[in-house]
Design a protein around this motif. Structure first.
Motif, mmCIF file in Angstrom:
data_model
loop_
_atom_site.group_PDB
_atom_site.id
_atom_site.type_symbol
_atom_site.label_atom_id
_atom_site.label_comp_id
_atom_site.label_asym_id
_atom_site.label_seq_id
_atom_site.Cartn_x
_atom_site.Cartn_y
_atom_site.Cartn_z
ATOM 1 N N ILE A 1 38.613 -1.050 4.015
ATOM 2 C CA ILE A 1 37.176 -0.435 3.288
ATOM 3 C C ILE A 1 37.468 0.118 2.073
ATOM 4 C CG2 ILE A 1 35.894 -0.469 5.511
ATOM 5 C CD1 ILE A 1 36.559 2.988 5.056
ATOM 6 N N MET A 4 29.137 0.490 -0.008
ATOM 7 C CA MET A 4 30.723 0.056 0.049
ATOM 8 C C MET A 4 30.994 -0.841 -1.051
ATOM 9 S SD MET A 4 32.811 -0.160 3.560
ATOM 10 C CE MET A 4 32.110 -1.661 4.197
ATOM 11 N N ASP A 7 34.703 -4.081 5.562
ATOM 12 C CA ASP A 7 33.738 -4.137 6.723
ATOM 13 C C ASP A 7 33.881 -2.977 7.531
ATOM 14 O OD1 ASP A 7 32.029 -6.521 6.109
ATOM 15 O OD2 ASP A 7 33.773 -7.697 6.510
ATOM 16 N N THR A 66 28.277 -3.315 8.104
ATOM 17 C CA THR A 66 28.443 -3.224 6.623
ATOM 18 C C THR A 66 27.195 -3.050 5.571
ATOM 19 O OG1 THR A 66 30.261 -4.471 7.065
ATOM 20 C CG2 THR A 66 29.836 -3.747 4.545
ATOM 21 N N ASP A 67 26.208 -4.247 5.972
ATOM 22 C CA ASP A 67 24.904 -4.036 5.244
ATOM 23 C C ASP A 67 23.606 -3.538 5.821
ATOM 24 O OD1 ASP A 67 26.418 -5.501 3.126
ATOM 25 O OD2 ASP A 67 26.295 -7.338 4.399
#
Length: 365
Positions: free
Chosen positions: A9, A55, A59, A68-69
């Motif tokens: 990340i 970010m 992930d 992540t989303d």
């Protein structure tokens, strides 16, 4: 509860990297502490896991889902903040019930969850009080309870004890550790206080300038720091670090400094020292592994006392070895005075050697 995986990340602001390609795995039911100095990236990392910050790359996986989303509300996590974030005009009961009401759970189920959480945290007698009527420790328990009622897969805690006084911090460390043990909860805990991390966590992630420096059990981080930063950050008092030069004399290496004294190394430490990229090495030693002598002794190096700090059962002495300050712990019956000449003997079995250029720990293997 669930496993949390951070996969390479990144969080950057232009050319500034707040989190720089960090990867680690928090196993199901594990308590992991993110530690490091202010500005190291630990809180930013926690906020990325929570979804409070977008970010830049990488992930995050919670359980079997890539989150992540996803919005924070969809990640099945609960946060406990430094400032408690309680509603001042609501009773403790209503503070605990509020996140469940937002999820539109039935009234009976809300009551059951609130009372179960209050029982776990021993705050049942406080349910009809308001936050202003509670001590700091009680407010922190309520904040934990509000996270607990949600039955999340992961608890995220951002320096939850920093607003408490020293005595309450010790008490709440015990409470949070018991909370983790009783629930087998997955917890990611941010703190600048490495003592909190050492006493509570199963593993600790030491961060500096956005990079993950070391990720291991507190014991292994303490016993085997991977570089001089970790060595100097973990431990209270910190490990003493003395920059020196290594010289080979036949099959043996010796450490030297500008004053001209030499410290012959054992066979194991000779192998370590000779693996340095240059002739510069850093000797590291914990206070409990150093012996102080009041007269010249074979295998000991000269030093001069700087300060003497009695703490009751242990006296800490800071002494100059060249330009470096070395901390030694003594029995309080041993009397030394500032500016006194002494000699320090380093335990060859427990000393550490670091590369003077790369700062990385040197290995004999």
């Amino acid at each position: 509860m669930a496993q949390v995986v951070l996969q390479d990340i990144v969080k950057s602001y232009g050319s500034l990297y707040a989190v720089n390609h960090v990867s680690l795995t928090v196993d199901d039911g594990e308590f992991v502490a993110l530690v490091g100095p202010s500005g190291c990236g630990k809180t930013t990392t926690l906020n990325l896991v929570a979804g409070l910050l977008p970010m830049t790359d990488g992930d995050i996986v919670i359980g079997d889902r890539i989150v992540t989303d996803l919005d924070p509300k969809d990640r099945d996590i609960a946060m406990v903040f430094q400032n408690y974030a309680l509603y001042p005009n609501k009773t403790v009961y209503k503070n605990l019930a509020f996140p469940l009401q937002m999820r539109k759970l039935p009234k009976d189920e809300i009551d059951q969850k609130v009372r179960a959480a209050a029982k776990v945290l021993d705050i049942v007698p406080l349910l009809e009080r308001r936050p202003r009527e509670l001590s700091g420790g009680q407010q922190q328990r309520v904040a934990l309870g509000r996270a607990l009622v949600r039955d999340p897969r992961v608890f995220l805690m951002d320096e939850p004890l920093s607003n408490l006084d020293a005595k309450l911090r010790v008490q709440m460390r015990t409470e949070i550790k018991r909370f983790h043990q009783d629930l087998n909860a997955t917890i990611i805990y941010v703190t600048h206080d490495q003592l909190e991390a050492v006493t509570m966590a199963d593993k600790m992630a030491v961060m500096n300038k956005g990079f993950l420096q070391q990720y291991d059990t507190p014991k292994n981080v303490f016993d085997n720091p991977v570089n001089t930063f970790v060595a100097s950050f973990i431990g209270s008092p910190a490990m003493s670090l003395v920059p020196l030069e290594v010289v080979q004399r036949g099959d043996q290496a010796v450490l030297t400094n500008e004053a001209g004294w030499e410290l012959p190394l054992s066979a194991m430490n000779t192998r370590k020292a000779l693996k340095a990229t240059t002739n510069k090495v850093v000797l590291g030693a914990r206070h409990s592994t150093i012996k102080l002598h009041k007269s010249e002794t074979v295998g000991a190096v000269p030093a001069r006392v700087y300060t003497v700090e009695p703490t009751g059962d242990i006296t800490f002495v800071q002494a100059f070895v060249g330009e470096a300050v070395v901390i030694v712990s003594l029995d309080p019956t041993v009397i030394v005075r500032p500016d006194e000449d002494v000699w320090l003997e380093f335990d060859q079995e427990r000393m550490h050697l670091f590369d003077g250029e790369t700062t990385m720990a040197l290995s004999a293997a």
